[in-house]
Design a protein around this motif. Structure first.
Motif, mmCIF file in Angstrom:
data_model
loop_
_atom_site.group_PDB
_atom_site.id
_atom_site.type_symbol
_atom_site.label_atom_id
_atom_site.label_comp_id
_atom_site.label_asym_id
_atom_site.label_seq_id
_atom_site.Cartn_x
_atom_site.Cartn_y
_atom_site.Cartn_z
ATOM 1 N N HIS A 36 -24.486 54.017 12.122
ATOM 2 C CA HIS A 36 -25.635 54.631 12.783
ATOM 3 C C HIS A 36 -25.659 56.151 12.632
ATOM 4 O O HIS A 36 -26.526 56.811 13.194
ATOM 5 N N THR A 37 -24.714 56.701 11.877
ATOM 6 C CA THR A 37 -24.583 58.150 11.752
ATOM 7 C C THR A 37 -24.922 58.594 10.342
ATOM 8 O O THR A 37 -24.193 58.282 9.390
ATOM 9 N N PRO A 38 -26.034 59.328 10.161
ATOM 10 C CA PRO A 38 -26.370 59.823 8.822
ATOM 11 C C PRO A 38 -25.281 60.732 8.272
ATOM 12 O O PRO A 38 -24.600 61.439 9.023
ATOM 13 N N LEU A 39 -25.097 60.693 6.990
ATOM 14 C CA LEU A 39 -24.234 61.606 6.234
ATOM 15 C C LEU A 39 -22.746 61.343 6.388
ATOM 16 O O LEU A 39 -21.929 62.076 5.848
ATOM 17 N N LEU A 40 -22.368 60.285 7.128
ATOM 18 C CA LEU A 40 -20.955 60.030 7.387
ATOM 19 C C LEU A 40 -20.588 58.603 7.031
ATOM 20 O O LEU A 40 -21.309 57.658 7.366
ATOM 21 N N SER A 41 -19.438 58.452 6.339
ATOM 22 C CA SER A 41 -18.868 57.134 6.081
ATOM 23 C C SER A 41 -17.383 57.170 6.394
ATOM 24 O O SER A 41 -16.672 58.081 5.949
ATOM 25 N N VAL A 42 -16.931 56.217 7.189
ATOM 26 C CA VAL A 42 -15.496 56.046 7.410
ATOM 27 C C VAL A 42 -15.000 55.085 6.342
ATOM 28 O O VAL A 42 -15.280 53.890 6.386
ATOM 29 N N VAL A 43 -14.277 55.617 5.352
ATOM 30 C CA VAL A 43 -13.892 54.803 4.189
ATOM 31 C C VAL A 43 -12.494 54.218 4.321
ATOM 32 O O VAL A 43 -12.126 53.331 3.536
ATOM 33 N N ALA A 44 -11.705 54.700 5.306
ATOM 34 C CA ALA A 44 -10.340 54.206 5.452
ATOM 35 C C ALA A 44 -9.933 54.254 6.911
ATOM 36 O O ALA A 44 -10.216 55.226 7.616
ATOM 37 N N VAL A 45 -9.276 53.192 7.358
ATOM 38 C CA VAL A 45 -8.729 53.132 8.712
ATOM 39 C C VAL A 45 -7.279 52.672 8.611
ATOM 40 O O VAL A 45 -6.984 51.666 7.945
ATOM 41 N N ALA A 46 -6.393 53.402 9.266
ATOM 42 C CA ALA A 46 -4.968 53.054 9.258
ATOM 43 C C ALA A 46 -4.476 52.852 10.680
ATOM 44 O O ALA A 46 -4.848 53.591 11.590
ATOM 45 N N ASP A 47 -3.637 51.859 10.833
ATOM 46 C CA ASP A 47 -2.968 51.629 12.110
ATOM 47 C C ASP A 47 -1.736 50.780 11.828
ATOM 48 O O ASP A 47 -1.735 49.981 10.873
ATOM 49 N N ILE A 48 -0.695 50.954 12.646
ATOM 50 C CA ILE A 48 0.491 50.117 12.441
ATOM 51 C C ILE A 48 0.169 48.647 12.732
ATOM 52 O O ILE A 48 0.872 47.757 12.272
ATOM 53 N N SER A 49 -0.915 48.424 13.475
ATOM 54 C CA SER A 49 -1.420 47.067 13.673
ATOM 55 C C SER A 49 -2.563 46.814 12.705
ATOM 56 O O SER A 49 -3.637 47.413 12.826
ATOM 57 N N LEU A 50 -2.336 45.936 11.737
ATOM 58 C CA LEU A 50 -3.404 45.632 10.787
ATOM 59 C C LEU A 50 -4.610 45.014 11.489
ATOM 60 O O LEU A 50 -5.757 45.245 11.085
ATOM 61 N N ASP A 51 -4.371 44.229 12.524
ATOM 62 C CA ASP A 51 -5.494 43.642 13.258
ATOM 63 C C ASP A 51 -6.365 44.720 13.881
ATOM 64 O O ASP A 51 -7.597 44.606 13.884
ATOM 65 N N ALA A 52 -5.738 45.779 14.403
ATOM 66 C CA ALA A 52 -6.508 46.873 14.990
ATOM 67 C C ALA A 52 -7.298 47.624 13.929
ATOM 68 O O ALA A 52 -8.471 47.961 14.128
ATOM 69 N N ALA A 53 -6.662 47.896 12.786
ATOM 70 C CA ALA A 53 -7.345 48.631 11.710
ATOM 71 C C ALA A 53 -8.530 47.847 11.170
ATOM 72 O O ALA A 53 -9.648 48.370 11.052
ATOM 73 N N LYS A 54 -8.305 46.593 10.866
ATOM 74 C CA LYS A 54 -9.397 45.754 10.367
ATOM 75 C C LYS A 54 -10.436 45.522 11.457
ATOM 76 O O LYS A 54 -11.650 45.523 11.200
#
Length: 484
Positions: A36-54
């Motif tokens: 919902h935010t123009p001009l922004l893309s979150v291309v990567a998420v990291a967390d020690i919990s893969l379930d949380a990141a995904k």
């Protein structure tokens, strides 16, 4: 707001690609706002919990087919080039991706945060610092290193201290004198005058000895009415006792105010802060100078307020506030008579923002850094104050120190001191480390009471910060001391 004009006319690139490290509540909200935010893309998420990141991507509504796991830079970059969003349990990977312009550090773990922030800076990535535990400890040196690397290190809109810094900078830019300011605690005290019951509204768990509601003794109920002129010290002191059974501000609240003090130069009146329960209408009455009926000996103070309100009244929403005046009489007349809430003699008025939206509104800071190369803090970020800890109970040698949510310790804000035996220990240099001696309840924790970890980047950065800022300050003051 003029953000859209700034982005369209002065942007250095046409889009910002962000990587989020730490998919807790805050980091996830950054991801869920992506579509919902123009001009922004979150291309990567990291967390020690893969379930949380995904899960952050799934909560945002991304189709599973465009979400891909990556465990190497090559795999991640290839997936992003193919139009996918990647998740990983290897946070350092995010700091190395060519596809990432800015790293949003939201682990909440000070040591890890320092590692990821420094690596991002070394790789010429901007850093949006969400982990206040790290920022309060080594933020000034990280900001300096980022500037030298040609990238941005910024606090964030959505966090209260970030919003407060912006409100303060706005006030100064239009010529207002800031008497005091701070943030509202997330919890609010709701007082029903008919029943005499006061309760807290909060999303945090309530632990003993605190309780969710209390009945006010009839003899004390007058102190929960509007503070009369000249009675602020008495009423604030009485309320501290009367409402003391409800949950009180935590170390994390003082942590944010320490960062804000280091950015603005505002100072605490007390090392614990006053953190008075106040109606919005009472903030300019209590948080102004003593000469005008308030609590403070002079202007330039920072503090907390817990909103006290009736069930049907609006509150502060965990927002931020300033108590201000105009130094020109005509201007101050305008300030005090055009809808602002003033004190009794119209020498101070409160300006407030009754909300903070956490990661939902952090995109402004991310885009300002990524598109324009500027931060949403201020340039004058210095280690003026430290958050330090007092033992709330007896602590045994070998016991591990908790974080700002632990009942083991309480917090104070004191003038910053370098790492040295006998000096008060910066609170987050304690976190996760062991007590080296028995520490009786009520004792200020000093550096000789903690086992310093080996190979800690956080401790190393703190010593570097001491050398750059505190030692230089002492050296600069030395000639003046000799003359005196």
């Amino acid at each position: 707001m003029v953000y859209h004009h700034l982005y369209s006319k002065f942007a250095k690139q046409d889009h910002v690609r962000a990587g989020v490290i730490g998919a807790g509540a805050y980091g996830t909200a950054i991801v869920t706002q992506d579509p919902h935010t123009p001009l922004l893309s979150v291309v990567a998420v990291a967390d020690i919990s893969l379930d949380a990141a995904k899960g952050a991507y799934l909560k945002a509504g991304f189709e599973p087919s465009i979400i891909a796991y990556a465990d190497s830079v090559e795999t991640a970059d290839d997936a992003i080039r193919a139009g996918k969003r990647i998740y990983t349990d290897k946070p350092l990977l995010v700091t190395e991706l060519s596809a990432v312009d800015i790293v949003c550090e939201s682990t909440g773990i000070p040591e890890a945060s320092a590692v990821y922030a420094l690596k991002a800076i070394e790789n010429r990535k901007h850093v949006a610092m969400i982990t206040k535990d790290c920022d309060v400890t080594v933020g000034p040196i990280l900001k300096k290193l980022a500037r030298e690397a040609g990238v941005v290190y910024t606090p964030v809109d959505g966090d209260q201290h970030g919003l407060f810094i912006q409100l303060y900078e706005w006030a100064k830019s239009v010529g207002l004198t800031v008497i005091s300011g701070g943030k509202a605690t997330d919890g609010e005290f709701i007082y029903d005058a008919e029943t005499g019951v006061a309760r807290i509204v909060t999303d945090k768990p309530i632990h003993a000895p605190y309780q969710a509601s209390i009945t006010i003794d009839p003899a004390d109920r007058k102190y929960l009415e509007m503070i009369p002129a000249g009675c602020a010290p008495e009423y604030v002191a009485r309320r501290a006792t009367i409402l003391g059974g409800l949950p009180q501000p935590g170390s994390y609240d003082l942590c944010e105010m320490t960062i804000a003090a280091n950015y603005t130069g505002l100072s605490p009146a007390l090392d614990t802060l006053v953190h008075a329960p106040l109606r919005i209408t009472e903030i300019p009455v209590a948080y102004c100078e003593q000469a005008h009926g308030g609590l403070f000996d002079r202007s330039g103070k920072i503090d907390l307020a817990t909103c006290l309100r009736a069930p049907a009244e609006s509150g502060l929403g965990g927002g931020v506030f300033l108590v201000v005046r105009c130094d020109n009489a005509y201007s101050n007349h305008i300030l005090a008579t055009k809808g602002q809430i003033a004190n009794y003699d119209d020498t101070a008025a409160v300006i407030y923002r009754p909300y903070h939206l956490c990661g939902v509104e952090t995109s402004t800071s991310i885009l300002m850094a990524g598109l324009l190369g500027i931060d949403t803090g201020s340039d004058d970020y210095l280690p003026r104050y430290d958050l330090v800890k007092i033992a709330a109970r007896d602590i045994q040698a070998g016991e591990v120190f908790g974080n700002d949510h632990s009942p083991q310790l309480t917090a104070r804000i004191v003038p910053a001191q370098p790492v040295a035996l006998g000096n008060a220990a910066c609170s987050h240099l304690l976190t996760g480390n062991r007590a080296s001696v028995d520490i009786p309840a009520g004792t200020l924790v000093t550096y000789d009471m903690v086992e310093e970890p080996t190979d800690s980047l956080l401790w190393s950065l703190r010593r570097q910060q001491d050398q750059v800022f505190l030692m230089q300050k002492r050296a600069a003051a030395a000639p003046h001391l000799e003359k005196a």
